[in-house]
Design a protein around this motif. Structure first.
Motif, PDB file in Angstrom:
ATOM      1  N   GLN A  81       1.196   4.256  -2.828  1.00  0.00           N
ATOM      2  CA  GLN A  81       1.106   5.696  -2.526  1.00  0.00           C
ATOM      3  C   GLN A  81       2.330   6.435  -3.071  1.00  0.00           C
ATOM      4  O   GLN A  81       2.214   7.518  -3.647  1.00  0.00           O
ATOM      5  CB  GLN A  81       1.022   5.912  -1.008  1.00  0.00           C
TER       6      GLN A  81
ATOM      7  N   CYS B 102      -3.235  -1.213  -4.901  1.00  0.00           N
ATOM      8  CA  CYS B 102      -2.291  -1.601  -3.840  1.00  0.00           C
ATOM      9  C   CYS B 102      -2.953  -1.540  -2.468  1.00  0.00           C
ATOM     10  O   CYS B 102      -2.502  -2.184  -1.520  1.00  0.00           O
ATOM     11  CB  CYS B 102      -1.080  -0.669  -3.842  1.00  0.00           C
ATOM     12  N   ASP B 103      -3.996  -0.742  -2.373  1.00  0.00           N
ATOM     13  CA  ASP B 103      -4.632  -0.509  -1.081  1.00  0.00           C
ATOM     14  C   ASP B 103      -5.698  -1.557  -0.764  1.00  0.00           C
ATOM     15  O   ASP B 103      -6.235  -1.601   0.327  1.00  0.00           O
ATOM     16  CB  ASP B 103      -5.262   0.895  -1.088  1.00  0.00           C
TER      17      ASP B 103
ATOM     18  N   ALA C 270       0.842  -1.206   0.000  1.00  0.00           N
ATOM     19  CA  ALA C 270       0.000   0.000   0.000  1.00  0.00           C
ATOM     20  C   ALA C 270       0.872   1.250   0.000  1.00  0.00           C
ATOM     21  O   ALA C 270       0.601   2.219  -0.712  1.00  0.00           O
ATOM     22  CB  ALA C 270      -0.920  -0.008   1.222  1.00  0.00           C
ATOM     23  N   ARG C 271       1.976   1.207   0.797  1.00  0.00           N
ATOM     24  CA  ARG C 271       2.877   2.371   0.845  1.00  0.00           C
ATOM     25  C   ARG C 271       3.593   2.572  -0.488  1.00  0.00           C
ATOM     26  O   ARG C 271       3.810   3.697  -0.931  1.00  0.00           O
ATOM     27  CB  ARG C 271       3.884   2.201   1.987  1.00  0.00           C
TER      28      ARG C 271
ATOM     29  N   ARG D 272      -7.316  -4.602   0.532  1.00  0.00           N
ATOM     30  CA  ARG D 272      -6.925  -5.580   1.555  1.00  0.00           C
ATOM     31  C   ARG D 272      -7.529  -6.936   1.190  1.00  0.00           C
ATOM     32  O   ARG D 272      -8.748  -7.097   1.177  1.00  0.00           O
ATOM     33  CB  ARG D 272      -7.466  -5.163   2.933  1.00  0.00           C
TER      34      ARG D 272
ATOM     35  N   GLU E 114      -2.459   3.052  -7.019  1.00  0.00           N
ATOM     36  CA  GLU E 114      -2.559   3.263  -5.564  1.00  0.00           C
ATOM     37  C   GLU E 114      -3.782   2.529  -5.003  1.00  0.00           C
ATOM     38  O   GLU E 114      -3.705   1.866  -3.968  1.00  0.00           O
ATOM     39  CB  GLU E 114      -2.653   4.760  -5.237  1.00  0.00           C
ATOM     40  N   GLN E 115      -4.907   2.635  -5.725  1.00  0.00           N
ATOM     41  CA  GLN E 115      -6.141   1.973  -5.254  1.00  0.00           C
ATOM     42  C   GLN E 115      -5.973   0.453  -5.228  1.00  0.00           C
ATOM     43  O   GLN E 115      -6.372  -0.211  -4.269  1.00  0.00           O
ATOM     44  CB  GLN E 115      -7.316   2.358  -6.162  1.00  0.00           C
TER      45      GLN E 115
END
Length: 563
Positions: free
Chosen positions: A50, A95-96, A46-47, A98, A92-93
């Motif tokens: 970003q 990777c985020d 996630a980082r 879960r 980014e989305q």
């Protein structure tokens, strides 16, 4: 995967490649991440997502600033930035997301990530390539300003006008030298870099000659040889600027380049035509023995697959003919020893015999309807390749021996001094005697350069040798013309200064031939070198000296994970 390098196949500029490389690496990591990631890995992912999006956002803001200042790329640049921004957000989305442990939801996400990554790389590359067109435009504008200044300098009527025009020309040449130097360092292609270096060298050396030759012309307007010196320098500078254009546009022939000297006097054009027309298609052509041998050897290698079929036989014969034809520069030279000449002729005959044997085997295979190579074919291929390797080695030895002989026996400084002293003393008989000796010496230097060009084994060295040869052809006779100006005006300080500048340039060219000889000799013995690792960037930099008026800092696609 196999296509991981596809993004860089059209990129010819190092700084663009270096800007994209970290992004490629980061995205590759994301795309190849495991479907079932641990929670700790998901947090890192996630980082990273970003960080990628933030880097893209900073990057496109620079792209948009460049677009605002360059109307001709504005729409395309905004479009590419929009596409990059959207892809960055998508990454980014993704990777985020879960993923619950134990679920199988990762496959579709990975496909979406791969698609977004592809779009992002394509968009970022497009932004960089569009920004690069601005660098090219700046450079060509600087070149055009120098061209206009040259035209003005060529048509000045008196010293006052000349001083003003030369001052303007000097300022513009400094700018062009700076931009072409940046570009040279930033090009990936060795051949293009060598072409740019050659053009820059001509422009740099010509500037002093232009100053003294123009002054001599203004001081002695009736003097034919002073005018010849000056016209030659103008012609050489225009050719060099055509080469700059050709390199910057990567092989595109300058529009109306055939008219490059249209503003110069008809007398200058007539002399230029007499010296041999400068054809733009010649910029890239290197008709060397080394290249002909390599082409022939490649053809011989392919006979394992073609089995020396009819069309292949024709190509092989004409390939060897091209090699033999180019060895004539060696065998026709008055400076080639009898022993070297005999060896070259014998090795050419041996290559012809080996090729004839290969062709006979091909006819036999054809008649027998064979579909695979046999031992005879393999043995004949090896023999033919051995013959051309021996010929290549003999030609190298001949060229390097030529160079050694020249630099052992040469007394350049002494000969140039005698020319100068005879001119200052007004001794016409002596000047003609030394001019003949110098012409013979100049021809020898040129022949050595030509043979080194033939055996140069890299494109860069071939380009350098070819351009040095072209300069030697032109400036040998110009040294003698400068002497004739001085003997006609033996008390003229300007004529004396002009001769000194022309002899300095000649000596620099002879030093270039010595360097070529050393480099050719090292290449014959050295293993192949790895790629150039110099770090230089010439992307448009925002700000006063760049392409935008906004005080933005230059951006690098920094995709490091923030702490």
């Amino acid at each position: 995967g196999g296509g991981s390098d596809a993004w860089d196949q059209d990129i010819k500029i190092k700084s663009i490649e270096r800007t994209i490389a970290p992004l490629v690496q980061q995205i590759s990591t994301l795309v190849s991440a495991k479907d079932k990631a641990l929670r700790s890995e998901q947090a890192v992912r996630a980082r990273v997502g970003q960080a990628v999006n933030l880097a893209v956002e900073r990057f496109v803001s620079v792209g948009e600033a460049i677009a605002d200042d360059n109307i001709e790329i504005k729409l395309d640049m905004y479009d590419a930035c929009r596409s990059a921004r959207a892809a960055g957000t998508t990454i980014e989305q993704l990777c985020d997301v879960r993923i619950e442990e134990g679920t199988e939801a990762g496959g579709s996400d990975r496909g979406a990530m791969a698609r977004a990554a592809k779009v992002l790389l394509a968009s970022v590359t497009r932004v960089l390539l569009l920004a690069d067109t601005v660098v090219v435009k700046q450079l060509l504008s600087a070149k055009d300003r120098v061209s206009i200044s040259l035209n003005r300098l060529e048509n000045v009527a008196n010293f006052t006008e000349f001083v003003k025009a030369f001052s303007q020309f000097g300022t513009e040449m400094v700018e062009l030298a700076h931009l072409t130097g940046d570009r040279q360092n930033d090009m990936k292609d060795d051949k293009r870099r060598a072409q740019m270096a050659s053009a820059r060298m001509v422009l740099e050396r010509s500037t002093m000659m232009l100053l003294t030759a123009s002054k001599a012309c203004l001081r002695h307007p009736e003097c034919e040889t002073a005018r010849e010196n000056r016209d030659t320098v103008f012609l050489q500078m225009r050719r060099a600027m055509d080469l700059v254009h050709f390199v910057v546009k990567d092989g595109v022939i300058p529009e109306l380049a055939a008219m490059a000297s249209s503003s110069s006097s008809s007398e200058c054009r007539r002399k230029g035509a007499r010296r041999g027309s400068w054809r733009l298609e010649e910029f890239d052509r290197c008709a060397t023995v080394h290249n002909a041998v390599k082409k022939f050897e490649d053809l011989v290698e392919t006979t394992r697959m073609t089995l020396v079929g009819p069309s292949c036989r024709e190509r092989l014969s004409s390939g060897l003919e091209a090699v033999v034809e180019r060895t004539q520069d060696f065998t026709d030279s008055a400076y080639t020893s009898h022993e070297h000449r005999e060896k070259i002729l014998l090795l050419c005959d041996r290559a012809k015999l080996e090729l004839n044997q290969l062709l006979r085997i091909g006819v036999g295979l054809d008649q027998a309807g064979s579909t695979s190579p046999n031992e005879d074919l393999e043995a004949s291929i090896e023999q033919t390749l051995r013959a051309t390797a021996d010929l290549k080695q003999q030609l190298r030895d001949t060229a390097l021996d030529h160079a050694d002989e020249l630099f052992k026996t040469m007394d350049e400084g002494e000969l140039l001094n005698r020319l100068k002293n005879a001119s200052l003393a007004g001794d016409h008989a002596r000047l003609e005697e030394y001019a003949d000796k110098f012409a013979e010496h100049a021809e020898h230097v040129q022949e050595v350069c030509r043979l080194l060009y033939h055996v140069a084994s890299t494109e860069a060295l071939q380009v350098t040798a070819k351009n040095t040869d072209a300069c030697l052809k032109v400036y040998g006779s110009q040294v003698v013309s400068a002497c004739r100006t001085l003997i006609t005006h033996p008390v003229s300080k300007i004529a004396k200064e002009n001769l000194e500048v022309f002899t300095e340039v000649w000596q620099s060219l002879v030093n270039d031939v010595a360097s070529l000889s050393r480099e050719a000799s090292q290449l014959c013995r050295a293993p192949p070198q790895g790629p150039d690792r110099s770090v230089y960037m010439s992307l448009p930099r925002p700000g006063r000296h760049g392409t935008t008026s906004k005080p933005l800092k230059p951006m690098k696609l920094d995709t490091e994970v923030p702490d």
